[in-house]
Design an enzyme around this catalytic site. Structure first.
Site, mmCIF file in Angstrom:
data_model
loop_
_atom_site.group_PDB
_atom_site.id
_atom_site.type_symbol
_atom_site.label_atom_id
_atom_site.label_comp_id
_atom_site.label_asym_id
_atom_site.label_seq_id
_atom_site.Cartn_x
_atom_site.Cartn_y
_atom_site.Cartn_z
ATOM 1 N N GLY A 19 3.987 -11.718 -3.032
ATOM 2 C CA GLY A 19 2.783 -11.223 -3.685
ATOM 3 C C GLY A 19 2.778 -11.676 -5.124
ATOM 4 N N GLY A 20 1.905 -11.048 -5.931
ATOM 5 C CA GLY A 20 1.763 -11.476 -7.306
ATOM 6 C C GLY A 20 3.007 -11.275 -8.142
ATOM 7 N N VAL A 24 9.812 -11.544 -1.573
ATOM 8 C CA VAL A 24 10.787 -10.603 -1.026
ATOM 9 C C VAL A 24 11.518 -11.276 0.131
ATOM 10 C CG1 VAL A 24 11.171 -8.314 -0.041
ATOM 11 C CG2 VAL A 24 9.313 -8.665 -1.677
ATOM 12 N N LYS A 39 14.096 -8.723 -3.889
ATOM 13 C CA LYS A 39 12.820 -9.093 -4.501
ATOM 14 C C LYS A 39 13.095 -9.925 -5.744
ATOM 15 C CE LYS A 39 8.363 -7.379 -5.948
ATOM 16 N NZ LYS A 39 7.414 -6.273 -5.839
ATOM 17 N N ASP A 133 1.359 1.627 -8.206
ATOM 18 C CA ASP A 133 0.833 0.678 -7.228
ATOM 19 C C ASP A 133 0.980 1.223 -5.799
ATOM 20 O OD1 ASP A 133 -0.452 -1.654 -6.496
ATOM 21 O OD2 ASP A 133 1.377 -2.848 -6.403
#
Length: 780
Positions: A19-20, A24, A39, A133
């Protein structure tokens, strides 16, 4: 990075996603031989020195979180090339995002998922850590039903400055709160908003605000979400209310905490579950017999779980249960007194069931909204009874759930729509339902519950519950308010025995805390206890209260001990009687080994009771086993770091071994306690801080709003100022007044300087107490 590559001591096994924030990987910790999720921070973020430092600091803070619903962070480090990484626990299962891509979630399951997320957020918020988030992709659904919050690596310390605007915001726009978009200044409310969006999406299959980024942000800031029932017809109105409150534009209108949201979610899960049968005024009329009432409640769920405690060799197996405070879902949220009272009455009834171990009120009432597995582990029980109350005038809706802590599954769910006049029948029905489910696992040796009907007047009963609610606050105003409610209950029903006991307990506590003249207390208290026993000669609460008056106020040790042992013969699980025997009879007489046996037995029944844990340390202190006492009191403070009695007892203990400065620091904290002021003054005197000690003496000469101040507190200060005769004058005055705090002076180490004084010995002789000095110290 590629498969087989090693980052620090983590070998990459495969790629899980990206993702941004970064990529991962599934990796193996080659040192410990366990799987991890690795990550690795995106290069564009890793190049920013400020971002790197913030990432590392916040990841380390988040690594302190230890909760079943939070994916643990094992490590934070730096890979070759300067890229930062996080090593997290590897969670099997699928993300909520993957589950939602197939279909919406059924409402009961959605509530369960959301409640577990709220539990994890409550733990994080308690440590001032925000997630920022929360979204379906960051929630892992394990095969065993446990929900794990992922990605606390981008969490934010609440005290830190916020982000500057939507273009720089960390988080996903569709799940961001209005204040997060406007100013970037965030608090716990942003996580609760995000969870509200997730709950909306789970139930409807779509987000409350859809479209491109600008349309979504405009909707979050300026528009209301569509009604939940328009997208999911038939959804329970309570779910709509929870979602609407979670998505309030104003953070002040949202839930005050994640713990409050979790409690509402669980209560609504119980209320919205489809029961097999509903008990209402038509199916079980007022005045129904116990057997009729027990035949009415519906149950759902399977057989009783196979987990939990096993019997010792040669003994019958024993089931275990905790009753949690019921949630108040009334429109005005003004029924806390009834919710607590209902749960407490059920505890009393179920505690008398042979073959069923029931955690006490003192242990269970500190939990609300936590994950069932956490509660079960702490209380060492295998099932929980939870519930909610909604009242409207005389009408009640009470819902209950019997939950297996091993996996959080619901063994039985019931709903009772009745009038307040039927409250005893409802209690009988709930208790009977619980026992029937327990019997399915543990057999016929489980005895039926006996719910007491202490009065035929519901009005008097409600006043009694209000009195107990205030009594349990354990404050001077609480005791005085309790007396007022108990008096009103008795005025309505003069035959209400428990109302007299409640009054007696309240007066006794005012005297014990030095807030009322002891002689008046004992006369009034005995009159009330004897009246209660005239009405019900077997009432254990009345016999225990009378025993305390005989010991604490009259120094009739044999009579007090005999009364308490008689209570325990009839009610072996009566933890309060066991505690009273230990602290108020055996300790004053110097019978420390026996006292430890009784106190440990009380703790076996109530392992998380703060007063019981403190008083175990207190006994060890009195026995001069200071190392063990300190260890026990530190353990107690792990349960509640600000508990005043634990701070006081620890201060007294460490002062006795010469750490007076540390003791003073501890005793400066719980300043609202008169006892604490007395010991603080004494230790200030021991440390040579005479002017401060005399300032405390001036405080202790003020009788305060109750018009009375026990002289024993000032006596301790004079003693350590070297003013022995003045200290003895005050102790003799306390003796004439019958001050209950005198009962420990024969064994209390702080009075050792007086042990050889004839006046001190005469005081002990009058009280029929031993004079035990340092030569009687126990082993450490």
């Amino acid at each position: 990075m590629h498969i087989g590559e090693t980052v620090s001591h983590y070998r990459i096994v495969g790629k899980l996603g990206e993702g941004g924030m970064g990529v991962v990987y599934h990796a193996e910790d080659v040192r410990l031989g366990r799987p991890v999720a690795l990550k690795v921070l995106a290069p564009q973020l890793a190049a920013d020195a400020v971002a790197r430092r913030r990432f590392a600091d916040e990841a380390r803070a988040a690594s302190a979180l230890d909760h079943p619903n939070i994916c643990a962070i094992y490590d934070v480090g730096e890979a070759d090339g300067g890229r930062l990484f996080l090593a997290l626990a590897f969670c099997e299962g699928e993300t909520l995002r993957a589950a939602l891509d197939r279909r919406p979630i059924e409402p009961p399951r959605a509530l369960t998922i959301a409640a577990q997320v709220a539990d994890g957020l409550a733990e994080a918020h308690a440590k001032s850590i925000l997630h920022r988030d929360i979204k379906p992709a960051n929630l892992m659904l394990r095969p065993d039903g446990l929900v794990k919050i992922l990605d606390f690596g981008v969490a934010k310390l609440e005290r830190d400055a916020g982000i500057t605007g939507p273009t720089d915001s960390i988080g996903s726009p569709a799940y961001m709160a209005p204040e997060q978009i406007r100013s970037g200044r965030v608090g716990p409310g942003v996580d609760l908003w995000s969870l509200g969006v997730v709950l909306f999406e789970m139930i409807t299959g779509q987000r409350p605000f859809a479209g491109d980024v600008h349309t979504v942000l405009d909707g979050i800031l300026h528009r209301e979400p569509p009604p939940l029932d328009a997208l999911r017809p038939g959804v329970h109105p309570e779910i709509s209310r929870i979602v609407a409150r979670s998505l309030a534009k104003d953070p002040a209108v949202r839930y005050g905490s994640a713990r409050e949201l979790a409690a509402d979610l669980r209560a609504t899960e119980s209320e919205s579950a489809e029961p097999t049968r509903i008990v209402d005024s038509r199916s079980a009329p007022a005045g129904a017999t116990s057997s009729q009432a027990r035949s009415q409640p519906q149950t759902q769920g399977g057989a009783y779980g196979s987990g939990g405690p096993r019997a010792q060799d040669g003994q019958e197996p024993q089931a275990s249960l905790a009753v949690l405070p019921f949630a108040d879902l009334s429109p005005a949220r003004d029924q806390d007194w009834f919710c607590e009272g209902l749960a407490e009455e059920l505890i009393t009834a179920l505690a008398e069931v042979r073959g069923l171990r029931v955690a006490s009120r003192a242990s269970t009432f500190q939990f609300s909204g936590e994950d069932p597995r956490v509660i079960g582990e702490k209380l060492r029980v295998e099932t929980l009874l939870t519930g909610s109350v909604r009242s409207a005038g005389k009408l009640l809706r009470i819902t209950t759930q019997l939950v297996r802590v091993e996996d959080g599954s619901v063994l039985a769910s019931s709903r009772y729509d009745r009038e307040m006049e039927d409250i005893f029948a409802i209690q009988e029905a709930i208790a009977g339902s619980v026992v029937e489910i327990v019997k399915a696992r543990f057999g016929e040796h489980i005895t039926p519950p006996q719910v007491r009907r202490p009065t035929e007047s519901v009005e008097a009963y409600n006043l009694y519950l209000k009195g107990r609610y205030h009594w349990n606050r354990r404050t001077p105003d609480g005791f005085r308010n309790a007396i007022r409610f108990f008096e009103q209950a008795i005025a309505i029903d003069p035959g209400f025995a428990l109302g007299y006991v409640g009054q007696a307990d309240s007066h006794a506590m005012l005297g014990f805390f030095g807030l009322a003249p002891p002689r008046a207390v004992v006369v009034k208290g005995k009159e009330l206890c004897l009246r209660a026993l005239e009405l019900d000669p077997t009432l254990p609460e009345a016999r225990t209260a009378l025993a305390l008056l005989h010991g604490l106020y009259e120094w009739q040790w044999e009579r007090s001990e005999a009364e308490l042992r008689a209570v325990l013969d009839a009610h072996p699980g009566h933890a309060m009687a066991r505690h009273a025997l230990a602290i108020y009879v055996l300790v004053p007489l110097g019978r420390f080994d026996e006292a430890l046996v009784e106190m440990r037995a009380a703790l076996a029944i109530e392992p998380l009771s703060l007063p019981f844990n403190v008083n175990l340390g207190f006994i060890l202190y009195m026995a001069r086993r200071y190392v063990e006492a300190e260890r026990q009191l530190l353990t107690t403070l792990e349960l509640d770091p600000a508990y005043p009695l634990a701070l006081l007892a620890l201060g007294e203990t460490i002062a006795q071994v010469g750490r007076v400065d540390q003791a003073i620091d501890l005793m400066r904290k719980p300043t609202d306690s008169i006892e604490n002021r007395g010991f603080l003054g004494a230790h200030l005197a021991r440390a040579g801080l005479v002017s401060e000690a005399r300032a405390v003496l001036a405080e202790l000469s003020d009788p305060g709003p109750g018009g009375y101040m026990s002289p024993i507190f000032a006596a301790q200060v004079h003693l350590h100022l070297g003013e022995t005769e003045r200290a003895l004058d005050l102790l003799e005055r306390a003796l004439e007044e019958g001050a209950p705090r005198l009962v420990w002076i024969g064994v209390r180490p702080s009075f050792d300087p007086l042990r050889d004084h004839p006046r001190f010995q005469r005081i002990l002789d009058r009280m029929r107490l031993p004079n035990l000095g340092p030569e009687h110290a126990g082993s450490s």
